[in-house]
Design a protein around this motif. Structure first.
Motif, PDB file in Angstrom:
ATOM      1  N   GLU A   1     -12.871   0.839   3.359  1.00 56.10           N
ATOM      2  CA  GLU A   1     -12.045  -0.194   3.960  1.00 56.10           C
ATOM      3  C   GLU A   1     -11.499   0.225   5.325  1.00 56.10           C
ATOM      4  O   GLU A   1     -11.167  -0.616   6.157  1.00 56.10           O
TER       5      GLU A   1
ATOM      6  N   ARG B   1     -22.072  -4.938   2.132  1.00 51.86           N
ATOM      7  CA  ARG B   1     -20.706  -5.247   1.723  1.00 51.86           C
ATOM      8  C   ARG B   1     -20.451  -6.745   1.677  1.00 51.86           C
ATOM      9  O   ARG B   1     -21.005  -7.501   2.459  1.00 51.86           O
TER      10      ARG B   1
ATOM     11  N   SER C   1     -14.429  -6.698   3.929  1.00 57.81           N
ATOM     12  CA  SER C   1     -13.655  -5.497   4.240  1.00 57.81           C
ATOM     13  C   SER C   1     -12.360  -5.916   4.915  1.00 57.81           C
ATOM     14  O   SER C   1     -12.237  -7.036   5.425  1.00 57.81           O
ATOM     15  N   CYS C   2     -11.395  -4.997   4.897  1.00 54.77           N
ATOM     16  CA  CYS C   2     -10.095  -5.229   5.523  1.00 54.77           C
ATOM     17  C   CYS C   2      -9.701  -3.963   6.260  1.00 54.77           C
ATOM     18  O   CYS C   2      -9.665  -2.882   5.659  1.00 54.77           O
ATOM     19  N   THR C   3      -9.432  -4.064   7.553  1.00 52.92           N
ATOM     20  CA  THR C   3      -9.053  -2.895   8.332  1.00 52.92           C
ATOM     21  C   THR C   3      -7.546  -2.659   8.238  1.00 52.92           C
ATOM     22  O   THR C   3      -6.790  -3.509   7.749  1.00 52.92           O
TER      23      THR C   3
ATOM     24  N   GLU D   1      -9.876  -8.341  -0.764  1.00 55.70           N
ATOM     25  CA  GLU D   1      -9.627  -7.834   0.586  1.00 55.70           C
ATOM     26  C   GLU D   1      -8.167  -7.998   0.984  1.00 55.70           C
ATOM     27  O   GLU D   1      -7.586  -7.105   1.614  1.00 55.70           O
TER      28      GLU D   1
ATOM     29  N   HIS E   1      -5.755  -5.314  -0.058  1.00 56.19           N
ATOM     30  CA  HIS E   1      -5.724  -4.093   0.757  1.00 56.19           C
ATOM     31  C   HIS E   1      -4.640  -4.154   1.827  1.00 56.19           C
ATOM     32  O   HIS E   1      -4.326  -3.121   2.436  1.00 56.19           O
TER      33      HIS E   1
END
Length: 683
Positions: free
Chosen positions: A359, A611, A614-616, A642, A645
């Motif tokens: 992530e 994937r 995703s999460c930054t 996500e 996160h």
């Protein structure tokens, strides 16, 4: 205004004037169509399905004068003494009495805005369209629990063509419209339109418009798009502009035969996508002209840091071996007391790769590269933060204002005593080959030091390359040039922003093989001077700059290379899924983010092979367009996964408890992905 927008407006206007398609004598009569509309409206009024609007007259444009040799349009009904076509009614007397107000009346010549073909008619919206004005339901009935019917107050969820889901519902709907209607925005911004593909409740900011007598819905959509500027001019109000129902009903519109409506739709469906594509290219060109060379430099640097600027070679050495050498060198220097041991979690070099979660990774890199923490490959220090006494001479003190265009500018400098300098150098002695980076105030502006005099630093990050055989400092420099924009965006502080030293140490760094580092540096040394020295697109050439043809040739080559480097996934189904995802996912993300009490930044839709999402750390969300092929509950699980996160950037038990709270079916969703995910990914 953009040329593409003007071109689209011109094409739509030409279509509504009958100039885009060929007029055919075999087309049915518009007057017959108007009779059908009058009958349908009379029936709907009698059945109580729509309300009677005023006198219910059906005005037409006055007949054009014709010579006796010119025949009347095919199917024109007999004329009354006032030369207006007579409505053909049902035989019953009661029917004639019920619709006595649905006569045709000429529209004054001064109201007609432009010429239309002879077999078309000018009519008022109120006489050929049904208009439903929105009305907001009780606030207590509005919910996000899917109780009742979907509710829209205004155009916030308007898509490019179709309305996206709001995630808001009302259990006590007031005004309801369905897929037969076109949505028209009646409050600022006035005039925007969207298609509907379901039943919804509309609030005061919207109206629904539906054609009677089998008027082509797509034609009506394009027609209303041409009236956006007109409705804006007619709008009134101080706090915000709006148009009322009377304004809409009284508006005159051109009505062609049914067959011509279909031809117009087909022609516009073929032309407008081409204009949209041109518009995208125009946007790129405008952005390039406004922001060049800075944006193209960022794009080139980003490509370099993703391994897209150079060719990956199988003969390159192993990065894993490189990391071992770096770790060994670091350990030796720590034992010799030349560098301090990094006690932060990110500094444990042996665990660096394990600690970087999927992530956290901001973008994909080649398989033979590795993500590491910056402190794993650099000795990271900072200068003094004290404010010593300054003198007219002595040892120069370099601060952020002295870092300019990749060099240290000593023209505006302050001095400290030799004793103060020696004390500062105990923690931050600067050597040739080190990188200076302003960490307070004007953050960034990195400089590779070429030391020709003694000096000390203040409010400055200092990056020392302790493994010179493993790391090219020029590669690190270019990485920092790219990273400085991000660092400025996350800087702390009020009056004076700053970046804590620990942020640099934990920063993720894409590490390629040493041979690839060298190739990247060489390629950037060729490209960046061209970008820096060329004139901005559209300005006059300046002396000493390379020819614009050379620079533009480079840009074309670079952009083409970027296109070729992209995965070839532009199949029609993928394009359709991306479009659908862009229309529907933002509303779903907004709904669940609200329920979970989290925030997020931008949403990016991609076609990926590894994937689902995703999460930054900064809250940027990425989703695979293929999730639009999943069942709704599985897709919702991916979104919740996500967003969770944003509270826990890991997959700990605490994280899964958050997922379970908002997605009780998550185990079934995970099982579905396990059973079907691989097959879906391979599409």
């Amino acid at each position: 205004m953009k040329l593409a927008e003007n071109l689209k407006k011109a094409v739509l206007q030409a279509a509504m004037q009958g100039k885009l398609t060929r007029q055919l004598k075999t087309d049915s009569s518009v007057d017959d169509l108007l009779q059908k509309i009058a009958k349908e409206k009379a029936r709907l009024i009698a059945e109580g399905k729509i309300k009677k609007e005023g006198g219910e007259s059906l005005p037409l444009a006055p007949e054009r004068k014709r010579s006796s040799a010119t025949p009347s349009p095919r199917g024109t009904p007999p004329k009354t003494p006032d030369n207006s076509p007579q409505v053909l009614e049902e035989n019953s007397e009661s029917s004639r009495q019920r619709t006595t107000n649905t006569r045709f009346e000429p529209i004054p010549q001064e109201e007609i805005p432009f010429e239309i073909p002879e077999n078309w008619r000018w009519v008022r919206i109120g006489n050929c369209l049904e208009v439903v004005m929105g009305s907001s339901p009780e606030s207590s009935s509005i919910n996000s629990k899917n109780e009742g019917i979907e509710f829209h107050q205004g155009k916030i969820f308007f898509g490019e063509n179709y309305l996206a889901s709001s995630g808001v519902y009302t259990s006590k709907p007031t005004k309801i419209v369905n897929e037969q209607f076109i949505l028209l925005c009646v409050r600022a911004p006035v005039g925007k339109v969207n298609f509907l593909n379901r039943k919804i409740c509309i609030g005061r900011g919207l109206s629904g418009v539906r054609g009677l007598g089998k008027i082509n819905k797509d034609y009506l959509y394009y027609l209303l798009k041409t009236y956006e500027s007109y409705f804006n001019k007619e709008a009134t109000g101080t706090t915000f502009k709006a148009i009322g129902k009377d304004t809409i009903l009284d508006t005159i519109i051109p009505l062609p035969p049914i067959e011509e409506q279909q031809r117009i739709v087909e022609k516009l469906n073929s032309i407008l996508p081409l204009i949209d594509e041109y518009g995208k290219e125009e946007d790129e060109l405008v952005a390039l002209s406004q922001n060049f060379p800075e944006d193209i430099k960022k794009s080139v640097l980003q490509s370099a840091m993703q391994g897209k600027l150079t060719k990956q070679l199988q003969t390159d050495s192993s990065v894993d071996d490189l990391l071992k050498k770096i770790a060994e060198e670091k350990e030796t220097l720590i034992k010799e007391g030349k560098i301090k041991k990094d006690t932060t979690k990110a500094g444990a070099s042996g665990r660096a790769l394990e600690e970087i979660t999927q992530e956290e990774i901001p973008f994909e890199i080649p398989e033979n590269w590795r993500w590491v923490h910056f402190s794993d490959v650099m000795d990271i220090r900072d200068g003094t933060h004290d404010s010593p006494r300054f003198f007219d001479s002595g040892i120069p003190m370099v601060t952020s204002k002295n870092l300019k265009n990749g060099i240290i500018d000593f023209s505006n400098i302050k001095y400290v005593t030799k004793e103060v300098a020696e004390q500062i150098n105990l923690r931050s002695n600067v050597d040739t080959g080190d990188i200076l980076f302003a960490m307070i105030g004007s953050i960034g502006n990195p400089v590779i030091v070429n030391k020709d005099r003694e000096f000390v630093i203040k409010n400055m990050a200092l990056f020392k390359n302790f493994a010179k055989k493993c790391i090219k400092i020029e590669y690190v420099y270019n990485f920092l040039i790219l990273q400085q924009v991000f660092l400025r965006s996350i800087a702390s502080g009020g009056v004076q922003s700053f970046i804590a030293l620990n942020v640099f140490r934990k920063m993720l760094f894409p590490l390629p093989p040493i041979e690839e580092q060298q190739r990247i540096v060489e390629k950037l040394n060729q490209i960046l001077p061209i970008i820096d020295s060329m004139a901005v697109y559209g300005t006059k050439k300046k002396a000493g700059r390379p020819k614009q043809e050379e620079a533009l040739s480079f840009i074309r080559t670079f952009l083409q290379a970027k296109k070729q480097a992209q995965p070839k996934t532009a199949a029609p189904e993928i394009l359709e899924l991306k479009t659908k995802a862009k229309q529907e996912l933002p509303a779903a993300v907004k709904k669940y983010a609200g329920l979970m009490g989290v925030t997020y930044n931008r949403i990016t839709i991609r076609h990926q092979k590894t994937r689902w999402g995703s999460c930054t750390k900064t809250g940027n969300l990425n989703f695979n367009c293929l999730i639009m092929k999943m069942p709704d509950q599985v897709r919702d699980y991916v979104i919740i996964h996500e967003l969770a996160h944003r509270k826990e950037l890991n997959h700990s038990s605490k994280y899964w408890a958050i997922v379970a709270e908002y997605c009780p079916w998550y185990k079934q969703a995970k099982q579905w992905l396990k059973d079907n995910g691989q097959e879906l990914m391979e599409r």
